[in-house]
Design a protein around this motif. Structure first.
Motif, short mmCIF file in Angstrom:
data_model
loop_
_atom_site.label_atom_id
_atom_site.label_comp_id
_atom_site.label_asym_id
_atom_site.label_seq_id
_atom_site.Cartn_x
_atom_site.Cartn_y
_atom_site.Cartn_z
N GLU B 195 0.84 -1.20 0.00
CA GLU B 195 0.00 0.00 0.00
C GLU B 195 0.88 1.25 0.00
O GLU B 195 1.94 1.26 0.61
N HIS B 221 -10.78 4.49 1.65
CA HIS B 221 -11.29 3.17 2.03
C HIS B 221 -10.18 2.12 2.17
O HIS B 221 -10.41 1.05 2.71
N GLN B 224 -6.44 0.49 -3.37
CA GLN B 224 -7.28 0.59 -4.57
C GLN B 224 -7.08 -0.64 -5.43
O GLN B 224 -6.25 -0.66 -6.33
N THR B 225 -7.88 -1.64 -5.14
CA THR B 225 -7.66 -2.96 -5.74
C THR B 225 -7.74 -2.96 -7.25
O THR B 225 -7.14 -3.81 -7.90
N GLU B 226 -8.48 -2.00 -7.84
CA GLU B 226 -8.60 -2.00 -9.30
C GLU B 226 -7.25 -1.71 -9.95
O GLU B 226 -7.02 -2.09 -11.11
N THR B 238 -1.15 -5.80 2.95
CA THR B 238 -2.29 -4.91 3.16
C THR B 238 -2.69 -4.84 4.64
O THR B 238 -2.41 -5.76 5.42
N LEU B 250 -11.17 -1.59 4.77
CA LEU B 250 -11.34 -2.04 3.39
C LEU B 250 -12.73 -2.61 3.17
O LEU B 250 -13.14 -3.54 3.86
N ARG B 254 -13.77 -4.73 -2.17
CA ARG B 254 -12.33 -4.76 -2.42
C ARG B 254 -11.68 -6.00 -1.79
O ARG B 254 -10.71 -6.52 -2.31
N ARG B 255 -12.24 -6.43 -0.66
CA ARG B 255 -11.72 -7.68 -0.08
C ARG B 255 -11.92 -8.83 -1.04
O ARG B 255 -11.02 -9.64 -1.27
N ALA B 257 -12.21 -8.62 -4.18
CA ALA B 257 -11.32 -8.41 -5.33
C ALA B 257 -9.91 -8.90 -5.02
O ALA B 257 -9.24 -9.51 -5.87
N LEU B 258 -9.46 -8.64 -3.79
CA LEU B 258 -8.13 -9.12 -3.37
C LEU B 258 -8.06 -10.64 -3.45
O LEU B 258 -7.10 -11.21 -3.98
N TYR B 261 -7.96 -11.79 -6.97
CA TYR B 261 -6.63 -11.55 -7.53
C TYR B 261 -5.64 -12.64 -7.09
O TYR B 261 -4.90 -13.19 -7.89
#
Lengths: 460, 460
Positions: B195, B221, B224-226, B238, B250, B254-255, B257-258, B261
């Motif tokens: 981060e 927040h 920025q996962t995007e 993170t 978060l 986004r969680r 999304a992590l 990923y």
């Protein structure tokens, strides 16, 4: 959603159970984006809990963004939450079984049974009460000043070394000291020369930091310094007081050669003094450090003199490395804990340490004699010993020995744990005729039994 | 040679003094190769000590190869010993002066004054007596089973996490956990995403292991996962429960999304949960770990909840990393000491830990209120706070703020220690309008005084 069941006797609070079940249903796709949750009153009635409990669970879901809440509208599942697969399952763990040995000749183990545990407990208790508030915070990566000052006094009275406390740096054992030194000196394509054979743990510690190494063969006196001149390294790792594993005491000529090499090549000498306190023939050997304090990084440890789990070692560092060491330590594990440091300082100050070393030296000396006699009894004059003047182990060489994996398999099946010197060799095959015998932690009967087993295995 | 003087009142034994003086004369070239030493009887008479003492000194010189002895012939200095220069002199050390601050808003410091030191001392004393002989040896790089099992129980009752004790690994604080993880995952050209902004200590710990990093910007927040999808990394570091330093929680999207990923890229999520125990608004946040135990490495610490010098943290590791972790730990610093581990296990078992957290949470909550009110009093509505829902610090943003080195110089001169969020930024210049205020360790009056000083410095 309507299948939420709560366990009233669980250690998990009910609100958390509700939260978790809803969250799991979101992840697994049972509840999809946009779906409205029941009102808090509805759900509370349905699962027979207070409305307040449900409200708290919903608030957790809202705070973490699982659901969206707007005044006067139902609470709805947020977008983009479903995971591709359902929650993962844990794989079952296999329990590893430790082999049991009748006699274990491992090296580097002090006799813990003889350590004055009760006295140590008292010292810990007494000194914990004297710690200051600051000692409970992030205090000092260098270590407690009381301990460094007692180590300084002890180095003077036991080895005649005059070292100021500001040059002493406490570490979590000698292993960490070496880990940090390798990180400090080994980067940027710099090589570290190490003795061959060399303790396998030491070798791994250095290699793990990404260092390149340059093995320098060892003979019965220690590292063969004349072979060093062909190479350019940033540091030379050496055990001059009692070479591990072959036991040589490095002669003064080679010590001087090391110092000359260090000066000519801007290199450091890393002196690992892991067990020289226990010396049975003659006086303790003066550390290499005494010859060139600006070129030698001296590593001392209390793992062998007291007990391994104390995790206190120390280094004496040349000044130009001190700031980098502290910076590195801060970002590796910050510092040692204060409790063992304070207790050890008191142990040193009251000379309990000196007394413990004296009594252990006597004990280990007796065990050494028992071992040498047992070897004589079983093997007459077919063997010779290496490096038996000091420490907690010695090596034995059999003229016609050739100890291969088949041999060690037979030892294991007969309840004997033993390693060859070749195990510690970097270039393999040079020391297949030598065995290593750690005896410090073994009772006389165990030593005799162990050599008896060795004899019967070798006869086959 | 004939100028040897011994100090009878010295802590150094006389034989060692003799040995050292002769050795020094060899190094400095006063005694050269081949020169004969006086006989032991002669020297003994000359310097008025017993002949035995001189014999012992000579034996030390012989053992270390400084002199050569042949039966019936005089003892002579060996070849090749002289060093190029005389023994080096130590350089004088400058004592560094620590600056004194009236108020120090440093982050990540618990209030040590409120820690029940006496109770801790009792627990250490009690549990030290229960340690087994094996606990004093090289025991287990994973940590005491009693502690791991109490941590497992505590994770269940406080965070609803179900974690088996065999998946928990004790470390010397969160810093070491991160050091080892970076070593495990960061080699071989693998990158670690972190981060931005990110705790500077964390950044250095990762960079020191030689890892490459990929900074991912943070908004209010959290990460920025995007922006993560453009890059391929081995691990994402993170702080989802309370982003350091900006304080965001978060969101679930986004969680998820992590986790997606991590699954798509064979990456791990390194979740640093450094202070989520202290949450003032709403319930504790569920760890990311709960969503994907096979993809998340969870780091917990007792430095903030108890005291930093305890040096105990832990990681929950996916199974495939466990053997490598143990192997690496063994060759880094072997293990934690058993004493603090046993005492902490007892602290947890008796729920003294839960009680301490409850009372500290109340205390820190009051201080948070004092801080927010002091800010309102002095700065009306020219500021907004970031991430004040949890932890021991918050950030404040001033619309027109531009905190430069000149400003921090003035703070320092006025006795105020404070840092900007930008200090923790990897790409500098993005957070120059935000200050960081660690308040957990400060008394209400100190907080008020500190904000008063800040106000007067900002007015100028």
């Amino acid at each position: 959603m309507y299948s939420i069941q709560v366990q009233r006797k669980s250690a998990i609070p009910i609100k958390r159970q509700i939260y978790q079940k809803i969250r799991d249903q979101i992840f697994t796709g049972v509840l999809t984006a946009g779906v409205a949750l029941p009102s808090t009153r509805e759900l509370a009635e349905q699962i027979k809990v207070s409305r307040n409990t449900v409200c708290e669970a919903y608030e957790m879901l809202i705070a973490e963004g699982f659901v969206l809440h707007r005044q006067g509208a139902p609470t709805r599942i947020a977008e983009g939450l479903q995971l591709e697969t359902a929650l993962e399952k844990k794989i079952e763990i296999k329990v590893r079984k430790k082999p049991h040995y009748i006699v274990d000749f491992q090296t580097g183990r002090p006799d813990l049974k003889r350590f004055p545990q009760y006295l140590w407990q008292q010292m810990m208790h007494k000194t914990t009460a004297t710690l200051q508030l600051d000692d409970f915070g992030y205090s000092n990566p260098q270590g407690l000043i009381t301990l460094r000052s007692e180590i300084s006094a002890w180095l003077l009275r036991s080895k005649g070394l005059s070292v100021q406390e500001q040059d002493i740096f406490i570490s979590s054992g000698a292993t960490q000291a070496l880990h940090l030194i390798s990180n400090l000196l080994g980067g940027h394509g710099n090589k570290i020369a190490i003795e061959d054979p060399c303790n396998q743990g030491v070798l791994k510690t250095i290699l793990n930091t990404g260092c390149s190494i340059e093995p320098i063969p060892v003979d019965e006196h220690g590292i063969q310094t004349e072979l060093l001149n062909k190479t350019k390294v940033r540091a030379v790792y050496t055990t001059p007081s009692h070479q591990f594993p072959l036991g040589g005491i490095l002669p003064a000529v080679r010590r001087a050669a090391l110092v000359r090499y260090a000066k000519a090549n801007e290199a450091y000498l890393v002196e690992d003094d892991y067990d020289s306190e226990f010396r049975y023939l003659g006086d303790p050997i003066a550390p290499l450090y005494a010859m060139a304090p600006n070129k030698v990084i001296y590593i001392g440890t209390f793992s062998k003199t007291l007990f391994p789990a104390i995790r206190i070692g120390y280094v004496i560092l040349p000044q130009e490395l001190q700031a980098d060491w502290c910076e590195l330590r801060l970002h590796t594990d910050v510092q040692n804990t204060p409790f063992e440091q304070a207790a050890l300082a008191e142990f040193l100050r009251t000379r309990k340490f000196d007394r413990h070393i004296r009594s252990m030296k006597k004990l280990y000396g007796e065990r050494r004699t028992v071992l040498l006699e047992a070897l004589k009894f079983h093997f007459a004059d077919t063997w010779r010993s290496w490096g038996d003047a000091a420490g907690l182990h010695l090596a034995i060489e059999f003229q016609k020995g050739n100890f291969d994996s088949d041999f060690f398999g037979r030892c294991k099946r007969n309840g004997l744990k033993i390693t060859s010197v070749d195990y510690h060799g970097i270039q393999k095959g040079r020391h297949l005729n030598k065995l290593l015998l750690g005896y410090g932690h073994l009772e006389p009967e165990e030593i005799q039994k162990g050599i008896g087993i060795l004899h019967s295995v070798m006869k086959k």
